[in-house]
Design an enzyme around this catalytic site. Structure first.
Site, short mmCIF file in Angstrom:
data_model
loop_
_atom_site.label_atom_id
_atom_site.label_comp_id
_atom_site.label_asym_id
_atom_site.label_seq_id
_atom_site.Cartn_x
_atom_site.Cartn_y
_atom_site.Cartn_z
N CYS A 78 33.73 44.29 41.22
CA CYS A 78 33.36 43.09 40.48
C CYS A 78 31.84 43.05 40.31
CB CYS A 78 33.85 41.84 41.22
SG CYS A 78 33.28 40.29 40.48
N CYS A 81 30.26 39.99 42.53
CA CYS A 81 30.14 39.98 44.00
C CYS A 81 30.38 41.34 44.64
CB CYS A 81 31.09 38.96 44.59
SG CYS A 81 32.85 39.40 44.44
N CYS A 126 38.47 37.98 39.88
CA CYS A 126 38.11 38.47 41.21
C CYS A 126 38.52 37.41 42.23
CB CYS A 126 36.61 38.72 41.27
SG CYS A 126 35.99 39.07 42.93
N CYS A 149 43.59 45.17 31.53
CA CYS A 149 42.59 45.40 30.49
C CYS A 149 41.33 44.64 30.90
CB CYS A 149 43.16 44.92 29.16
SG CYS A 149 42.15 45.35 27.75
#
Length: 168
Positions: A78, A81, A126, A149
Site C-alpha cells: 500500500c 502505509c 488496505c 484491479c
C-alpha cells in the site's frame, strides 16, 4: 440482473451505508495508528495518490507503466502505509491497463460495495490505513477466478532481493 442479485445488492448496500467507511478504519491493536488528518495525508501523498487512496478516485488506465511491466519477485505494498497487499506470484496481465492480481495476501484488504456506476461493484481497501486500492471482479484466472484491479498510484513494489525501499 436477476431479482436475487438485485435484492442482495439492496441489502448489501444498506449494510454498507450503516457501516463506517473503510477510509476511517482503525488499526488492530499493536499496530501504528493510521487515523491521520486530511492535512497529514496530503503531506504524505502526491495529489494523485491522495485522490485515489483517500477520495476513492481512479487513475487513467496505462498510467502506471512501471508497475504494469514489473516482472521481478517481490511484494506490492500500500502506498499509504506500506502494508503488503499482493505477492508478485499472483500478478498477471489482464489487458485492462491497471496492475491486476488473482489473490491478495491474507487478511490485508477489506471490501465494501460501491454503487458509483449504479451497478454494484466490490471495492477493496488496505486493511490498515483504509486506502482505496481498486475493485475486484469475477473474470480473473484460475485458481480463484478473481481479478483484483488495482490503481498503480495506490501501490509500491518492494523487490524480493531489496526489501528495504519500495519502488514506485
Amino acid at each position: 440482473m436477476s431479482r436475487r442479485h438485485l435484492l442482495l445488492g439492496l441489502v448489501t448496500s444498506m449494510v454498507t451505508i450503516l457501516k463506517p467507511s473503510m477510509a476511517s478504519a482503525a488499526s488492530p491493536a499493536g499496530e501504528a495508528t493510521w487515523d491521520l488528518t486530511e492535512s497529514q495525508w496530503r503531506q504524505r501523498l502526491s495529489p494523485e495518490e491522495f485522490d485515489v487512496l483517500r477520495r476513492e478516485g481512479t487513475e487513467r488506465p496505462f498510467t502506471s507503466r512501471a508497475l504494469l511491466e514489473e516482472k521481478r519477485d517481490g511484494t506490492f505494498v500500500c502506498k499509504g502505509c506500506e502494508l503488503p497487499l499482493f505477492s508478485s506470484a499472483t500478478k498477471y496481465e489482464s489487458g485492462t491497463g491497471w496492475p491486476s492480481f488473482w489473490e491478495p495476501l491474507p487478511n490485508n484488504i477489506a471490501t465494501k460495495l460501491d454503487f458509483k456506476l449504479f451497478l454494484p461493484r466490490t471495492e477493496y481497501h488496505c486493511r490498515r490505513c483504509g486506502g482505496h486500492q481498486g475493485h475486484v471482479f469475477n473474470d480473473g484466472p484460475q485458481p480463484t477466478g478473481k481479478r483484483y484491479c488495482n490503481n498503480g498510484v495506490a501501490l509500491a513494489f518492494v523487490p524480493a532481493d531489496a526489501a528495504e525501499t519500495p519502488v514506485n
